[in-house]
Write a protein that holds these residues in place. Sequence first.
Motif, PDB file in Angstrom:
ATOM      1  N   ALA A  74       0.636  -1.243  -0.128  1.00 18.82           N
ATOM      2  CA  ALA A  74       0.004   0.195   0.181  1.00 18.82           C
ATOM      3  C   ALA A  74       1.456   1.177   0.208  1.00 18.82           C
ATOM      4  O   ALA A  74       0.787   2.487  -0.881  1.00 18.82           O
ATOM      5  N   ASN A  75       2.174   1.441   0.344  1.00 22.10           N
ATOM      6  CA  ASN A  75       3.022   2.493   0.465  1.00 22.10           C
ATOM      7  C   ASN A  75       3.592   2.599  -0.450  1.00 22.10           C
ATOM      8  O   ASN A  75       4.086   3.419  -1.597  1.00 22.10           O
TER       9      ASN A  75
ATOM     10  N   GLU B 290       0.652   4.102  -2.885  1.00 27.46           N
ATOM     11  CA  GLU B 290       0.386   5.522  -2.154  1.00 27.46           C
ATOM     12  C   GLU B 290       1.345   6.577  -2.712  1.00 27.46           C
ATOM     13  O   GLU B 290       0.776   7.482  -3.440  1.00 27.46           O
TER      14      GLU B 290
ATOM     15  N   LYS C 122       0.466   9.744  -5.915  1.00 30.33           N
ATOM     16  CA  LYS C 122       1.208  10.397  -4.866  1.00 30.33           C
ATOM     17  C   LYS C 122       1.831  11.718  -6.335  1.00 30.33           C
ATOM     18  O   LYS C 122       1.610  12.560  -6.489  1.00 30.33           O
TER      19      LYS C 122
ATOM     20  N   THR D  91      -4.939   1.436   2.300  1.00 32.52           N
ATOM     21  CA  THR D  91      -4.927   2.482   3.117  1.00 32.52           C
ATOM     22  C   THR D  91      -5.890   3.731   2.099  1.00 32.52           C
ATOM     23  O   THR D  91      -5.768   3.039   1.394  1.00 32.52           O
TER      24      THR D  91
ATOM     25  N   GLY E 125      -5.887   6.204  -0.053  1.00 35.10           N
ATOM     26  CA  GLY E 125      -6.266   6.291  -1.319  1.00 35.10           C
ATOM     27  C   GLY E 125      -5.583   5.121  -2.064  1.00 35.10           C
ATOM     28  O   GLY E 125      -6.601   5.407  -3.180  1.00 35.10           O
ATOM     29  N   ALA E 126      -5.272   3.737  -1.884  1.00 33.64           N
ATOM     30  CA  ALA E 126      -5.026   2.256  -2.300  1.00 33.64           C
ATOM     31  C   ALA E 126      -6.857   2.110  -2.316  1.00 33.64           C
ATOM     32  O   ALA E 126      -7.058   1.814  -3.086  1.00 33.64           O
TER      33      ALA E 126
ATOM     34  N   HIS F 280       7.995  12.446   0.381  1.00 26.64           N
ATOM     35  CA  HIS F 280       7.386  10.920   1.150  1.00 26.64           C
ATOM     36  C   HIS F 280       8.684  10.331   1.689  1.00 26.64           C
ATOM     37  O   HIS F 280       9.589  10.108   1.317  1.00 26.64           O
TER      38      HIS F 280
END
Length: 416
Positions: free
Chosen positions: A110-111, A114, A118, A140, A142-143, A290
């Motif tokens: 997920a990171n 994201e 972004k 998360t 956004g995901a 980020h």
Amino acid sequence: MSIFEELESEVRSYSRGWPVVFDRAQGSYLYDEDGKAYLDFFAGAGALNYGHNNPALKRALIDYIARDGVTHALDMFTVAKRDFLQTFKEKILQPRDLDYKVVFPGPGGANAVEAALKLARKVTGKESVINFTNAFHGMTLGALSVTGNSMKRGGAGVPLVHATPMPYDNYFDGSIPDFLYFEKLLEDSGSGLNEPAAVIVEGVQGEGGINAARIEWLKALDDLCKKHGILLILDDVQMGCGRTGPFFSFEDAGIKPDIVCLSKSIGGYGIPMALTLIRPDLDVWEPGEHNGTFRGISPAFVTATEALRVYWSDDELEKSTKAKGERIAAAFQGIVEAYPDANLFAKGRGLARGIEFANGDLAGKVCAAAFERGLLMETSGPDGEVMKVLPPLTLTEDELTKGLSIIDEAVATVLS
């Protein structure tokens, strides 16, 4: 097991289908605390492509810890990170003529997603992203906004916006030409479609039901994105690192996505690690724009580097994965043909395979019957209707034979 029920949240899921306490693992097997062996056709949801406690990776990890190698380093320079980057460049990027900068976004898939979303919005100045039906990109916000499953989306608690779903390959069973609707909306000034910053797609949808996009579909999507100046994000979190045969799931299509998301098996050993690969000209981040505390877990760099050296210095693993995948495909097609009235459908690519049942209840019962016989596998799809297998890529032919035999018995128990 009372302590788990007493203290652990009700959100737990896998333990409900496999109600035993696991104690150790090696290769393609997990063992419960009583010593019973379970053949693992789940492989950490694709995080253990090289099996449990792979001896070569374990030795590299133990040696690194024993010499007091740095464990936690955020984004500081370390020997472990340098070795990984050099090896990733030599073993993966250069042989495939890929030119990417590497973002270490945090420890999970997920990171990686994201960071991709972004960056796409930052580069283009646009907010909207195109996703696909039955997609899964993480939990998360956004995901989740680009994920299709209504149950998972419902857990967000807030509106999930700035994403527009389009039909994934074969969503209409071939009755409508590819991208007819998408391209019409893009070209019609009255469509109301916000001009998208990016398209995000999986080469094979794992959680969405083992839906494998055709090579020509991926090529056409790449062409469409180029034609309209849209960034293409390829989410290879579960299907990368050799799961479909090649290191990347998109290689056979001959495309070069603008951004690629990797996690799960990139660390090799099951240690958290994620990468977002970006075209060099897209690298417009401000320092620290980020980041994350655990974006530099050096033990994962060590095992990732060793996995690349051991398994990606030649094409033996790729060939083996494709061959074993064809064995599973043939066996699953045999099951489909053995139960013509059950409306089964075999699907997948490489060592990501599944059988779609008429409903989630049947698929769940097959997985439960397999567990009783010592095999771990899960269901996927919007209603859990697909029996899904993701065995370690390193499983032996005998282990594959055993697993297929158990699956055959489990299906027979439920359908006969």
